[in-house]
Design an enzyme around this catalytic site. Structure first.
Site, short mmCIF file in Angstrom:
data_model
loop_
_atom_site.label_atom_id
_atom_site.label_comp_id
_atom_site.label_asym_id
_atom_site.label_seq_id
_atom_site.Cartn_x
_atom_site.Cartn_y
_atom_site.Cartn_z
N TYR A 150 0.83 -1.20 0.00
CA TYR A 150 0.00 0.00 0.00
C TYR A 150 0.87 1.26 0.00
CZ TYR A 150 -2.83 3.66 2.28
OH TYR A 150 -3.44 4.84 2.63
N ASP A 186 -0.92 -6.52 9.38
CA ASP A 186 -2.06 -5.63 9.13
C ASP A 186 -3.16 -6.49 8.51
OD1 ASP A 186 -3.91 -3.86 8.06
OD2 ASP A 186 -2.40 -2.33 7.65
N ILE A 222 -6.44 -5.69 8.11
CA ILE A 222 -7.58 -4.81 7.93
C ILE A 222 -8.60 -5.36 6.93
CG2 ILE A 222 -6.37 -3.47 6.17
CD1 ILE A 222 -7.78 -0.99 7.11
N LYS A 282 -12.87 -1.55 6.33
CA LYS A 282 -13.11 -2.43 5.19
C LYS A 282 -14.14 -3.50 5.51
CE LYS A 282 -9.74 0.04 3.65
NZ LYS A 282 -9.98 1.20 2.80
#
Length: 474
Positions: free
Chosen positions: A146, A231, A233, A273
């Site tokens: 990202y 992570d 998410i 998300k």
């Protein structure tokens, strides 16, 4: 002359000069609207889930007392309006850990005392890095990753990122050799490696890490005596097989609960998300390391979640029947929308990396490049924004090791808008083929036309540093 601002304020290393953020700026100058601006730029660089709002809105309609902050016939407003400490509402933390377990198929149990609440995952990630690394120390991160991590993990913490280069030949999977090469590169740069930072499921790949990858990663971290930050998410967006495996589940399977490694693994998550609520700014850190949890909890006072938000979401997440239905229906919607994008691109001769999670596809447009270079990728990206009217994220902004890959989001728009986007890309690809065909037949006239078009595109394209709007979509 007296310096009026701090080094931080004047710093240009916030990562927002990336093409990822510049694409956002171009979109905001000319956003698509089906009525007001039908020729505008369609936003396909936003990893936002708008597919299941009807379910959430239906729940809110049925639960008016919650919206009005009423409980057992009385008002909760005063209690929620007054100061709450930075540990967060216990009721909210209790339902959060239940939700985290639910989307991990209950293969992992989470203790609310090990949970730290933050204002979004951006804050959570930065807080973890503050706890793990001194300025100048490094995290290893698999590519592609990202683009916002160059800002979120480095800008204020002073930490460094060393890429773990992954390649399309094995679908960008992590290998032991790639980990070792990244570690050796950090040593050559005189950087102390404090941990490996992964995103699972991956942004931008839309894939989940295999058990083998996780085991390679755990073995590597144990050998080097470093941390792992996972992570997760996008854990609740996994819509197809293989199933998601949390880093905690991988540790448990290896019976490492009483090992040193158990306290060196940390999870970051969010409701942005999984529930499609990025505007609510709900992030979290989960760790078995008591010292890290204590420090992160104190740091969270700089970015708290409002008590009203915690109260509302505790009621939504506490409705187990609704949450089970939401997760199930949301996955169906994501799968269907992903298929729409993949099919539309395939009709234009463009392939997507096979994926099973996320709100985007990693798209292979190498056949549209004029040469196998990142310069050619940037030229194509500029054409896609200015000529096609689509904001997509070039792989180079994600530090992809190979030119020609793009992250394309599919869950932040209506079906009609996605259909239009596919029509635009199809027209562009066919037009590009026609130009090349006609160039071969009538070189002088079409060389001039193509050259004129490129000059017009370049004249209209102004690349400048980000104004620093701080936008985060992940």
């Amino acid at each position: 002359m007296l310096k009026m601002l701090s080094k931080m304020a004047m710093c240009k290393s916030d990562g927002q000069d990336s093409s990822y953020f510049i694409g956002w700026q171009e979109y905001e100058k000319n956003p698509y609207d089906s009525i007001q601006n039908p020729s505008g730029i369609i936003q396909m660089g936003l990893a936002e889930n708008q597919l299941s709002f009807d379910l959430l809105e239906s729940w809110l309609t049925r639960n008016q007392d919650v919206i009005q902050f009423r409980e057992n016939g009385g008002s909760m407003f005063r209690d929620l309006a007054l100061f709450q400490d930075y540990h967060g509402l216990q009721a909210f933390k209790n339902v959060l850990v239940s939700f985290m377990a639910e989307i991990r198929k209950k293969k992992v149990k989470f203790d609310p005392k090990n949970l730290v609440l933050t204002a979004g995952s951006t804050s959570a990630n930065e807080t973890v890095i503050f706890c793990l690394a001194e300025p100048g120390e490094a995290l290893l991160i698999p590519t592609p990753y990202y683009p916002g991590f160059d800002r979120d993990l480095k800008w204020r913490t002073g930490a460094e990122i060393v890429p773990i280069y992954c390649y399309s030949s094995n679908n960008f999977r992590i290998t032991e050799s790639a980990l070792e090469e990244a570690y050796e590169q950090a040593q050559k740069l005189n950087l102390t490696v404090k941990g490996v930072f992964i995103t699972n499921p991956s942004n931008p790949l839309g894939t989940t890490m295999s058990r083998n990858e996780l085991n390679i990663l755990i073995t590597f971290a144990m050998a080097k005596n470093i941390h792992i930050v996972s992570d997760e998410i996008y854990a609740g967006t996994v819509f197809d097989s293989p199933n998601f495996i949390s880093i905690m589940e991988a540790l448990i399977d290896r019976k490492l609960e009483k090992s040193k490694m158990w306290n060196q693994v940390h999870i970051v998550s969010s409701l942005s998300k999984d529930l499609g609520l990025p505007g609510f700014r709900v992030g979290m850190i989960y760790s078995n390391n008591e010292t890290l949890v204590a420090a992160a909890t104190k740091m969270s006072s700089f970015g708290l979640i409002s008590s009203q938000t915690q109260y509302l979401l505790s009621k939504i997440l506490g409705d187990r029947r609704f949450i089970e239905r939401y997760v199930k229906e949301n996955k169906k919607q994501l799968m269907h929308r992903r298929e729409m994008l993949a099919t539309g691109l395939a009709n234009s001769g463009i392939e997507c990396l096979e994926s099973n999670a996320g709100l985007f596809c990693f798209v292979n447009m190498r056949n549209l490049l004029k040469s196998n270079t990142f310069e050619a990728e940037m030229e194509l990206w500029k054409k896609i924004i200015s000529d096609v009217g689509l904001n997509v994220s070039p792989g180079s902004s994600c530090h992809c090791s190979e030119p020609g890959w793009f992250r394309v989001c599919f869950a932040n728009m209506s079906k009609e808008t996605l259909d239009l986007a596919m029509q635009r890309i199809n027209n562009f690809v066919n037009s590009d083929r026609d130009i090349h065909r006609n160039l071969h037949q009538q070189p002088s006239r079409f060389v001039e036309a193509a050259g004129s078009r490129r000059r017009r595109t370049i004249a209209n394209w102004v690349v400048k540093l980000s104004s620093g709007d701080g936008r985060t979509d992940r």
